[in-house]
Design a protein around this motif. Structure first.
Motif, short mmCIF file in Angstrom:
data_model
loop_
_atom_site.label_atom_id
_atom_site.label_comp_id
_atom_site.label_asym_id
_atom_site.label_seq_id
_atom_site.Cartn_x
_atom_site.Cartn_y
_atom_site.Cartn_z
N GLY A 33 -27.85 -11.51 -81.02
CA GLY A 33 -28.29 -12.90 -81.06
C GLY A 33 -27.80 -13.75 -79.90
O GLY A 33 -28.19 -14.89 -79.77
N GLY A 34 -26.94 -13.19 -79.07
CA GLY A 34 -26.42 -13.96 -77.95
C GLY A 34 -27.40 -13.99 -76.78
O GLY A 34 -28.40 -13.29 -76.76
N ASN A 35 -27.07 -14.85 -75.82
CA ASN A 35 -27.87 -14.95 -74.61
C ASN A 35 -26.98 -15.49 -73.49
O ASN A 35 -25.76 -15.39 -73.60
N PHE A 41 -19.43 -13.04 -82.06
CA PHE A 41 -18.57 -11.93 -82.43
C PHE A 41 -18.40 -12.00 -83.94
O PHE A 41 -17.90 -12.99 -84.47
N LYS A 42 -18.88 -10.95 -84.64
CA LYS A 42 -18.83 -10.93 -86.10
C LYS A 42 -17.43 -10.54 -86.54
O LYS A 42 -16.89 -9.52 -86.15
N LEU A 46 -17.18 -14.19 -91.28
CA LEU A 46 -17.52 -15.31 -90.41
C LEU A 46 -17.79 -14.82 -89.00
O LEU A 46 -17.60 -13.66 -88.68
N TYR A 47 -18.26 -15.73 -88.18
CA TYR A 47 -18.51 -15.43 -86.78
C TYR A 47 -17.66 -16.33 -85.89
O TYR A 47 -17.40 -17.48 -86.23
N LEU A 48 -17.26 -15.79 -84.75
CA LEU A 48 -16.71 -16.59 -83.67
C LEU A 48 -17.81 -16.67 -82.64
O LEU A 48 -18.39 -15.63 -82.26
N SER A 49 -18.16 -17.87 -82.22
CA SER A 49 -19.16 -17.99 -81.16
C SER A 49 -18.53 -18.64 -79.94
O SER A 49 -17.65 -19.48 -80.06
N LEU A 50 -18.98 -18.21 -78.80
CA LEU A 50 -18.62 -18.80 -77.52
C LEU A 50 -19.88 -19.48 -77.03
O LEU A 50 -20.92 -18.84 -76.89
N TYR A 51 -19.80 -20.78 -76.79
CA TYR A 51 -20.99 -21.56 -76.47
C TYR A 51 -20.75 -22.29 -75.16
O TYR A 51 -19.72 -22.96 -74.99
N SER A 52 -21.67 -22.18 -74.23
CA SER A 52 -21.51 -22.86 -72.95
C SER A 52 -21.33 -24.36 -73.19
O SER A 52 -22.00 -24.96 -74.03
N ARG A 53 -20.39 -24.94 -72.48
CA ARG A 53 -20.07 -26.36 -72.66
C ARG A 53 -21.30 -27.23 -72.39
O ARG A 53 -21.55 -28.20 -73.11
N ASP A 54 -22.10 -26.88 -71.37
CA ASP A 54 -23.31 -27.66 -71.08
C ASP A 54 -24.29 -27.62 -72.25
O ASP A 54 -24.86 -28.64 -72.63
N ALA A 55 -24.50 -26.42 -72.82
CA ALA A 55 -25.44 -26.29 -73.93
C ALA A 55 -24.92 -27.02 -75.17
O ALA A 55 -25.69 -27.68 -75.88
#
Length: 142
Positions: A33-35, A41-42, A46-55
């Protein structure tokens, strides 16, 4: 509704590729599901997500840098001080920032702290008062 539950922890990151690579070097398994803007990361439940600061800034509609959200640390507990040392060494080799070397604590445990490439703080700890299940997951007080 189930109370006292967290299903997603999202960390804002400056460079998704660098952050994704850091967590992969720690041995974490990336979920589908990432891009180029988000990585998942499952974890157990729960999940840990890394999300671009701009997004993330675009999603929430306000600049992250201008808001104070408070300090937070994340923790991973281990079954022994030796396991803490091994995880800590792995994190440093993966590019972590050395914050506090593992040592005995005043509460009877053993812990050290690193920061990921974006400065998110992670404590690596052994708490002799907690126990783990057969899969290595924290179950609570021994």
């Amino acid at each position: 509704m189930t109370p006292q539950r967290v299903t997603m922890i999202t960390l804002s990151v400056l460079n998704i590729a660098v952050s994704r690579e850091f967590y992969l070097k720690l041995g974490w398994q990336e979920a589908k599901g990432g891009n180029d803007k988000i990585a998942f990361f499952k974890l157990r439940g729960l999940y840990l997500s890394l999300y671009s600061r701009d997004a993330l800034t675009s999603d929430i509609g306000m600049p992250i840098a201008t808001r104070t959200t408070g300090a937070i640390t994340l923790a991973t507990n281990y079954e022994s001080p030796d396991a803490v040392d091994a995880a800590y060494d792995t994190a440093l080799k993966a590019g972590a920032i050395d914050v506090t070397k593992p040592a005995k604590t005043d509460w009877g445990g053993y812990s050290g702290m690193i920061a990921d490439p974006d400065g998110h703080l992670w404590e690596y700890a052994h708490n002799p008062f907690w126990s783990f299940d057969d899969d290595g997951y924290l179950t609570g007080n021994a």
